[in-house]
Design a protein around this motif. Structure first.
Motif, short mmCIF file in Angstrom:
data_model
loop_
_atom_site.label_atom_id
_atom_site.label_comp_id
_atom_site.label_asym_id
_atom_site.label_seq_id
_atom_site.Cartn_x
_atom_site.Cartn_y
_atom_site.Cartn_z
N THR A 22 -0.64 5.72 6.39
CA THR A 22 -1.50 4.59 6.02
C THR A 22 -2.39 4.27 7.21
O THR A 22 -1.91 4.12 8.33
N SER A 72 -4.02 5.07 2.06
CA SER A 72 -2.69 5.61 2.23
C SER A 72 -2.62 6.96 1.51
O SER A 72 -3.12 7.09 0.39
N VAL A 96 0.84 -1.20 0.00
CA VAL A 96 0.00 0.00 0.00
C VAL A 96 0.88 1.25 0.00
O VAL A 96 0.69 2.16 -0.81
N ALA A 97 1.85 1.29 0.90
CA ALA A 97 2.74 2.46 0.98
C ALA A 97 3.54 2.62 -0.31
O ALA A 97 3.73 3.74 -0.80
N THR A 149 4.60 8.25 4.06
CA THR A 149 3.19 8.00 3.78
C THR A 149 2.44 7.85 5.09
O THR A 149 3.02 7.46 6.11
N THR A 163 1.50 4.19 -2.97
CA THR A 163 1.30 5.61 -2.68
C THR A 163 2.54 6.41 -3.02
O THR A 163 2.46 7.50 -3.59
#
Length: 193
Positions: free
Chosen positions: A68, A54, A18-19, A66, A22
């Protein structure tokens, strides 16, 4: 954070987390369990996360991290919640930038203090050198008188025995003092690089 959960320093900066997504897109991203990137699936499963969002922590064009967030409930992030996360990300990025600037400023002040201390040290050494030169010249004047007087006494008195021994001791000690003064003048002389 549960044991075995990934920590930020080990998260890949690619599209498998996810990070990472982003960071690469530099845009806020929302995920549901079915769309979690591969690296995130294990950690999300351990934490019981159903949805994640995020947002980039960005100051100007500079990315500093980031933010999240995850949700264990089965409810997607609404637009209002996404705006709130993005707003928090902006504020956190500014705070992190201020911390970085403070650290930079503190490092600059520390360097300035070291440079100032070094300057004071050099100024003290220069003053000590000047004082040494003045003292050496002041001692050399009486030494010249002593040498001239000794030579005159030896010529006039033509001493022998104890008086010759005493005059020779005075001459040797005056020579020793003259060498010390010479060393002091050598120390006081500016260093030529």
């Amino acid at each position: 954070m549960p044991q075995g959960a990934p920590t930020p320093e080990f998260m890949p900066i690619d599209d498998t987390s996810v990070a990472g997504r982003t960071v690469l897109s530099r845009k806020s991203t929302r995920f549901s369990r079915e769309t979690f990137p591969p690296f995130t699936v294990r950690a999300a499963g351990r934490l019981g996360l159903q949805h994640m969002m995020s947002a980039p922590l960005q100051v100007g064009e500079r990315l500093v991290g980031t933010l999240t967030v995850g949700r264990c409930a089965d409810a997607v992030f609404t637009s209002e919640e996404a705006q709130l996360v993005e707003s928090c990300a902006v504020h956190i990025a500014v705070i992190l930038e201020h911390v970085r600037l403070y650290d930079d400023l503190k490092a600059s002040y520390d360097e300035l203090a070291r440079a100032q201390a070094e300057l004071v040290k050099h100024e003290r050494l220069a003053a000590l050198g000047e004082l040494s030169a003045v003292m050496a010249h002041e001692v050399r004047n009486p030494l010249g008188v002593i040498f001239n007087s000794l030579a005159s006494l030896k010529r006039l008195l033509k001493p022998a025995g104890d008086s010759e021994l005493l005059l020779n001791i005075i001459g040797e000690e005056a020579d020793r003092l003259n060498r010390i003064v010479g060393d002091l003048l050598d120390f006081a002389r500016p260093f030529e690089a």
